[in-house]
Design a protein around this motif. Sequence first.
Motif, PDB file in Angstrom:
ATOM      1  N   ARG A 180     -55.376  30.427  -0.015  1.00 52.77           N
ATOM      2  CA  ARG A 180     -55.819  30.919   1.283  1.00 52.77           C
ATOM      3  C   ARG A 180     -56.947  31.938   1.157  1.00 52.77           C
ATOM      4  O   ARG A 180     -57.652  32.208   2.119  1.00 52.77           O
ATOM      5  CB  ARG A 180     -54.632  31.559   2.035  1.00 52.77           C
ATOM      6  N   VAL A 181     -57.119  32.511  -0.040  1.00 49.82           N
ATOM      7  CA  VAL A 181     -58.144  33.542  -0.241  1.00 49.82           C
ATOM      8  C   VAL A 181     -58.503  33.562  -1.721  1.00 49.82           C
ATOM      9  O   VAL A 181     -57.689  33.184  -2.577  1.00 49.82           O
ATOM     10  CB  VAL A 181     -57.625  34.928   0.212  1.00 49.82           C
ATOM     11  N   ASP A 205     -51.753  17.284  -8.249  1.00 46.87           N
ATOM     12  CA  ASP A 205     -53.166  17.242  -8.607  1.00 46.87           C
ATOM     13  C   ASP A 205     -53.968  16.519  -7.525  1.00 46.87           C
ATOM     14  O   ASP A 205     -53.480  15.566  -6.903  1.00 46.87           O
ATOM     15  CB  ASP A 205     -53.363  16.526  -9.944  1.00 46.87           C
ATOM     16  N   ASN A 206     -55.204  16.973  -7.299  1.00 44.85           N
ATOM     17  CA  ASN A 206     -56.119  16.268  -6.405  1.00 44.85           C
ATOM     18  C   ASN A 206     -57.446  16.087  -7.144  1.00 44.85           C
ATOM     19  O   ASN A 206     -57.446  15.599  -8.273  1.00 44.85           O
ATOM     20  CB  ASN A 206     -56.265  17.002  -5.064  1.00 44.85           C
ATOM     21  N   ASP A 207     -58.570  16.491  -6.546  1.00 44.34           N
ATOM     22  CA  ASP A 207     -59.847  16.412  -7.262  1.00 44.34           C
ATOM     23  C   ASP A 207     -59.867  17.341  -8.463  1.00 44.34           C
ATOM     24  O   ASP A 207     -60.694  17.176  -9.370  1.00 44.34           O
ATOM     25  CB  ASP A 207     -61.008  16.781  -6.320  1.00 44.34           C
ATOM     26  N   ARG A 208     -59.019  18.327  -8.456  1.00 45.24           N
ATOM     27  CA  ARG A 208     -58.854  19.209  -9.613  1.00 45.24           C
ATOM     28  C   ARG A 208     -57.368  19.298  -9.931  1.00 45.24           C
ATOM     29  O   ARG A 208     -56.525  19.111  -9.061  1.00 45.24           O
ATOM     30  CB  ARG A 208     -59.428  20.620  -9.326  1.00 45.24           C
ATOM     31  N   ARG A 209     -57.054  19.521 -11.193  1.00 48.87           N
ATOM     32  CA  ARG A 209     -55.657  19.672 -11.581  1.00 48.87           C
ATOM     33  C   ARG A 209     -55.123  20.986 -11.046  1.00 48.87           C
ATOM     34  O   ARG A 209     -55.855  21.960 -10.901  1.00 48.87           O
ATOM     35  CB  ARG A 209     -55.529  19.631 -13.103  1.00 48.87           C
ATOM     36  N   ALA A 248     -66.435  34.041  -3.380  1.00 51.93           N
ATOM     37  CA  ALA A 248     -65.104  34.197  -2.788  1.00 51.93           C
ATOM     38  C   ALA A 248     -64.694  33.013  -1.908  1.00 51.93           C
ATOM     39  O   ALA A 248     -63.703  33.096  -1.190  1.00 51.93           O
ATOM     40  CB  ALA A 248     -65.045  35.485  -1.974  1.00 51.93           C
ATOM     41  N   ALA A 249     -65.428  31.920  -1.991  1.00 54.18           N
ATOM     42  CA  ALA A 249     -65.083  30.742  -1.180  1.00 54.18           C
ATOM     43  C   ALA A 249     -63.739  30.161  -1.612  1.00 54.18           C
ATOM     44  O   ALA A 249     -63.310  30.316  -2.764  1.00 54.18           O
ATOM     45  CB  ALA A 249     -66.174  29.685  -1.303  1.00 54.18           C
ATOM     46  N   VAL A 250     -63.070  29.503  -0.677  1.00 54.05           N
ATOM     47  CA  VAL A 250     -61.900  28.687  -0.989  1.00 54.05           C
ATOM     48  C   VAL A 250     -62.350  27.236  -0.842  1.00 54.05           C
ATOM     49  O   VAL A 250     -62.675  26.792   0.266  1.00 54.05           O
ATOM     50  CB  VAL A 250     -60.724  28.990  -0.045  1.00 54.05           C
ATOM     51  N   THR A 251     -62.403  26.510  -1.944  1.00 52.78           N
ATOM     52  CA  THR A 251     -62.875  25.133  -1.896  1.00 52.78           C
ATOM     53  C   THR A 251     -61.819  24.230  -1.252  1.00 52.78           C
ATOM     54  O   THR A 251     -60.650  24.603  -1.113  1.00 52.78           O
ATOM     55  CB  THR A 251     -63.195  24.615  -3.301  1.00 52.78           C
ATOM     56  N   ASP A 252     -62.237  23.032  -0.891  1.00 61.69           N
ATOM     57  CA  ASP A 252     -61.300  22.086  -0.284  1.00 61.69           C
ATOM     58  C   ASP A 252     -60.150  21.772  -1.233  1.00 61.69           C
ATOM     59  O   ASP A 252     -58.991  21.674  -0.810  1.00 61.69           O
ATOM     60  CB  ASP A 252     -62.029  20.792   0.103  1.00 61.69           C
ATOM     61  N   GLU A 259     -58.981  23.686  -3.632  1.00 68.17           N
ATOM     62  CA  GLU A 259     -58.120  24.870  -3.727  1.00 68.17           C
ATOM     63  C   GLU A 259     -57.242  24.998  -2.493  1.00 68.17           C
ATOM     64  O   GLU A 259     -56.054  25.333  -2.599  1.00 68.17           O
ATOM     65  CB  GLU A 259     -58.979  26.121  -3.905  1.00 68.17           C
ATOM     66  N   ARG A 260     -57.817  24.744  -1.323  1.00 68.19           N
ATOM     67  CA  ARG A 260     -57.021  24.825  -0.090  1.00 68.19           C
ATOM     68  C   ARG A 260     -55.897  23.795  -0.093  1.00 68.19           C
ATOM     69  O   ARG A 260     -54.779  24.090   0.347  1.00 68.19           O
ATOM     70  CB  ARG A 260     -57.925  24.645   1.137  1.00 68.19           C
TER      71      ARG A 260
END
Length: 251
Positions: free
Chosen positions: A170-171, A13-17, A158-162, A164-165
């Motif tokens: 990747r997409v 987990d980071n800023d989001r689970r 369609a962005a990849v947030t930080d 999510e990365r």
Amino acid sequence: MRERRDYDDEHRDNDRRYAYDFDYVLRQYMIRALRPSFRPGAALELGCFEGEMTALLLDEFASVTVIEASSVLVERARSRTGGRARFICGLFDEVELDDSFDNVFLVHTLEHLDDPVTTLQRIRTWLNPNGRLYVAVPNAEAPSRQIAVHMGLVGHNAAVTDAERAHGHRVTYTLDTLERDLRAAGLGVEQRGGVFFKPFANFQFDQLMEAGIVGQPYLDGCYALGMKYPDLCASIYVVCGREQSRGGGYP
């Protein structure tokens, strides 16, 4: 040069689970949506997280093989499923399989691949001639995501947030870009759709379910509405055959 990835770290987990209770609910609806297309025979799961989907597949198929890059997740999934599935720890691009399969599942995994088309070409060789590949990914056009864009939380659909990365994404796919990659890999599109109309973010669904505001009738209603509006679902999916000539009537 391809970046070096720590697959044991990406699921933390980071800023989001990495996973919410809603994700487990969604997987049950995903099985419901895909079940009519299942073929008799063995199943291969590509990427398993902690084995929630693996357990559901074991209820559907007598033989399930799993390939997962994270050794930590392999052990968690093996423990969860009581040794009923065969686990292989490795990368899809490197693992050698002697078997081919009637059902191959790539569920919320394609978006994590560095070179999706090349990897899909390899996965295609693991399909029996009449087998099916089931690919499901998070939907860039889910209403909850579009709302986040308008709130200024996400740059575009369609962005990849930080966050999510950091979790290995990747997409972020739409139905058309998903089909584009599948066709580029030589796969035949037989069916496409969406699973579960999604008005809220995952964490909001968790809070609503925990508070008892959202119950089974509402969840079932979102699933039913998703069949009418696949572009507005939490996940989109495509069922593929091994050969493009078998396509499902799409131009």
